[in-house]
Motif scaffolding. Structure first.
Motif, PDB file in Angstrom:
ATOM      1  N   TYR A 194       1.749  -0.214  19.981  1.00 25.22           N
ATOM      2  CA  TYR A 194       2.580   0.259  21.087  1.00 25.22           C
ATOM      3  C   TYR A 194       3.338   1.532  20.721  1.00 25.22           C
ATOM      4  O   TYR A 194       3.490   2.443  21.538  1.00 25.22           O
ATOM      5  CB  TYR A 194       3.578  -0.821  21.500  1.00 25.22           C
ATOM      6  CG  TYR A 194       2.973  -1.964  22.272  1.00 25.22           C
ATOM      7  CD1 TYR A 194       2.174  -1.731  23.387  1.00 25.22           C
ATOM      8  CD2 TYR A 194       3.204  -3.282  21.889  1.00 25.22           C
ATOM      9  CE1 TYR A 194       1.624  -2.782  24.098  1.00 25.22           C
ATOM     10  CE2 TYR A 194       2.651  -4.344  22.590  1.00 25.22           C
ATOM     11  CZ  TYR A 194       1.855  -4.082  23.701  1.00 25.22           C
ATOM     12  OH  TYR A 194       1.306  -5.130  24.406  1.00 25.22           O
ATOM     13  N   LEU A 195       3.820   1.601  19.491  1.00 21.98           N
ATOM     14  CA  LEU A 195       4.624   2.750  19.080  1.00 21.98           C
ATOM     15  C   LEU A 195       3.796   4.000  18.829  1.00 21.98           C
ATOM     16  O   LEU A 195       4.233   5.111  19.100  1.00 21.98           O
ATOM     17  CB  LEU A 195       5.416   2.396  17.802  1.00 21.98           C
ATOM     18  CG  LEU A 195       6.625   1.483  18.004  1.00 21.98           C
ATOM     19  CD1 LEU A 195       7.158   1.018  16.661  1.00 21.98           C
ATOM     20  CD2 LEU A 195       7.719   2.204  18.786  1.00 21.98           C
ATOM     21  N   GLY A 196       2.587   3.829  18.302  1.00 19.83           N
ATOM     22  CA  GLY A 196       1.777   4.998  17.976  1.00 19.83           C
ATOM     23  C   GLY A 196       2.479   5.881  16.957  1.00 19.83           C
ATOM     24  O   GLY A 196       2.894   5.417  15.893  1.00 19.83           O
ATOM     25  N   ASP A 197       2.639   7.171  17.291  1.00 25.00           N
ATOM     26  CA  ASP A 197       3.292   8.104  16.377  1.00 25.00           C
ATOM     27  C   ASP A 197       4.782   8.280  16.675  1.00 25.00           C
ATOM     28  O   ASP A 197       5.438   9.121  16.049  1.00 25.00           O
ATOM     29  CB  ASP A 197       2.606   9.486  16.459  1.00 25.00           C
ATOM     30  CG  ASP A 197       1.166   9.434  15.971  1.00 25.00           C
ATOM     31  OD1 ASP A 197       0.883   8.597  15.083  1.00 25.00           O
ATOM     32  OD2 ASP A 197       0.337  10.213  16.477  1.00 25.00           O
ATOM     33  N   ALA A 198       5.307   7.533  17.629  1.00 21.57           N
ATOM     34  CA  ALA A 198       6.718   7.679  17.991  1.00 21.57           C
ATOM     35  C   ALA A 198       7.633   7.082  16.918  1.00 21.57           C
ATOM     36  O   ALA A 198       7.279   6.117  16.237  1.00 21.57           O
ATOM     37  CB  ALA A 198       6.982   6.991  19.331  1.00 21.57           C
ATOM     38  N   HIS A 199       8.785   7.670  16.759  1.00 24.58           N
ATOM     39  CA  HIS A 199       9.821   7.179  15.859  1.00 24.58           C
ATOM     40  C   HIS A 199       9.289   6.900  14.444  1.00 24.58           C
ATOM     41  O   HIS A 199       9.369   5.778  13.942  1.00 24.58           O
ATOM     42  CB  HIS A 199      10.470   5.910  16.422  1.00 24.58           C
ATOM     43  CG  HIS A 199      10.877   6.020  17.850  1.00 24.58           C
ATOM     44  ND1 HIS A 199      11.796   6.946  18.315  1.00 24.58           N
ATOM     45  CD2 HIS A 199      10.444   5.338  18.957  1.00 24.58           C
ATOM     46  CE1 HIS A 199      11.944   6.808  19.621  1.00 24.58           C
ATOM     47  NE2 HIS A 199      11.134   5.848  20.038  1.00 24.58           N
ATOM     48  N   GLN A 203       9.704   3.509  12.025  1.00 22.99           N
ATOM     49  CA  GLN A 203       8.504   2.746  11.688  1.00 22.99           C
ATOM     50  C   GLN A 203       8.356   2.579  10.177  1.00 22.99           C
ATOM     51  O   GLN A 203       8.047   1.492   9.692  1.00 22.99           O
ATOM     52  CB  GLN A 203       7.259   3.438  12.253  1.00 22.99           C
ATOM     53  CG  GLN A 203       7.116   3.336  13.760  1.00 22.99           C
ATOM     54  CD  GLN A 203       5.682   3.558  14.194  1.00 22.99           C
ATOM     55  OE1 GLN A 203       4.793   2.800  13.810  1.00 22.99           O
ATOM     56  NE2 GLN A 203       5.467   4.596  14.984  1.00 22.99           N
ATOM     57  N   ARG A 204       8.578   3.678   9.445  1.00 15.65           N
ATOM     58  CA  ARG A 204       8.381   3.613   8.003  1.00 15.65           C
ATOM     59  C   ARG A 204       9.402   2.683   7.350  1.00 15.65           C
ATOM     60  O   ARG A 204       9.049   1.791   6.577  1.00 15.65           O
ATOM     61  CB  ARG A 204       8.496   5.010   7.395  1.00 15.65           C
ATOM     62  CG  ARG A 204       8.084   5.057   5.921  1.00 15.65           C
ATOM     63  CD  ARG A 204       8.309   6.416   5.312  1.00 15.65           C
ATOM     64  NE  ARG A 204       9.701   6.627   4.952  1.00 15.65           N
ATOM     65  CZ  ARG A 204      10.423   7.670   5.322  1.00 15.65           C
ATOM     66  NH1 ARG A 204       9.906   8.624   6.090  1.00 15.65           N
ATOM     67  NH2 ARG A 204      11.681   7.793   4.933  1.00 15.65           N
ATOM     68  N   VAL A 205      10.684   2.898   7.686  1.00 14.36           N
ATOM     69  CA  VAL A 205      11.731   2.084   7.083  1.00 14.36           C
ATOM     70  C   VAL A 205      11.626   0.633   7.553  1.00 14.36           C
ATOM     71  O   VAL A 205      11.732  -0.312   6.762  1.00 14.36           O
ATOM     72  CB  VAL A 205      13.118   2.659   7.420  1.00 14.36           C
ATOM     73  CG1 VAL A 205      14.224   1.726   6.926  1.00 14.36           C
ATOM     74  CG2 VAL A 205      13.274   4.048   6.800  1.00 14.36           C
ATOM     75  N   GLY A 206      11.403   0.445   8.851  1.00 14.48           N
ATOM     76  CA  GLY A 206      11.284  -0.910   9.374  1.00 14.48           C
ATOM     77  C   GLY A 206      10.112  -1.652   8.787  1.00 14.48           C
ATOM     78  O   GLY A 206      10.204  -2.849   8.497  1.00 14.48           O
TER      79      GLY A 206
END
Length: 242
Positions: A194-199, A203-206
């Motif tokens: 769902y996120l794709g390349d957003a945020h 994404q990396r930290v989470g």
């Protein structure tokens, strides 16, 4: 005639005024009323504690309960002070201040997890109670090796206990708490789609944190990280020779 709250708090002290001699002696004591209220709060939460429920539990009239505790607000103060009086107080011994503070923090976290309703009582009148004062005195001694002046010592202890209360609130179990590890395992991949390349940073930290904790968050990890930072902050106050 109603007794003042401070006299109710110190009801077992030899100097405390006693009830009037006229009329029949009550079948229950003020301490029994407070104990029943604490038990009810432990079992059903603070919202369940009412004068009517206490009367039913103790087999006395609602008006008889009022003769012991004046009203619900005073009752909550009595409950908190009684619980503080009975909490475990780890021996400071010869331990350094970091170990002492860690023990104090741990004891308070355990108390709040065992009696979460304490988090809902913010009445500053608890400061007049014997249990609260004994707890305060003991915990202030945890900071002895830091060599702080009195005002700074009080602020340092408040700083520690505020952190503990925040950590305890974070651990209050939500209805879906047990489902989160399974939900995280099932939905992490879908969420990435769902996120794709957003945020990208989130994404990396989470992703890294979620993989380490198998959940979006970990109260245990937050506790250890936060307490270490609290100790580091107090360390900045330490006298060079302490």
């Amino acid at each position: 005639m109603p007794r003042e709250l401070i006299d109710l708090l110190w009801r077992d002290h030899p100097a405390a005024p006693q009830g009037g001699a006229r009329g029949p002696r009550s079948r229950v004591t003020t301490s029994a009323v407070v104990d029943a209220a604490c038990a009810l709060a432990d079992a059903e939460g603070l919202a369940a504690v009412s004068v009517r429920r206490l009367g039913e539990a103790l087999g006395i009239s609602t008006m008889s309960v009022y003769t012991h505790v004046n009203g619900r607000d005073d009752l909550l103060v009595l409950m908190a002070d009684t619980t503080y009086a009975r909490m475990a107080r780890p021996d400071h011994g010869a331990a350094g201040w970091r170990d002492r503070v860690r023990r104090v923090a741990g004891a308070n976290l355990a108390l709040l997890l065992e009696h979460p309703w304490l988090l809902e009582i913010d009445d500053e009148r608890t400061a007049f109670g014997p249990g609260t004062i004994a707890r305060y005195d003991h915990e202030l001694h945890a900071l002895d090796p830091l060599g702080l002046d009195d005002v700074a010592r009080d602020a340092a202890l408040t700083f520690v206990l505020d952190f503990v209360r925040g950590a305890a609130r974070a651990r209050r179990r939500a209805p879906q708490a047990d489902e989160m590890p399974q939900a995280w395992a099932r939905w992490a991949g879908r969420l990435a789609e769902y996120l794709g390349d957003a945020h990208p940073l989130a994404q990396r930290v989470g992703s890294a944190a979620g993989e380490a904790m198998n959940a979006p968050s970990s109260p245990a990890h937050a506790w250890e990280f936060g307490l270490a930072r609290v100790l580091d902050a107090l360390g900045a106050l330490e006298e060079p020779d302490a």
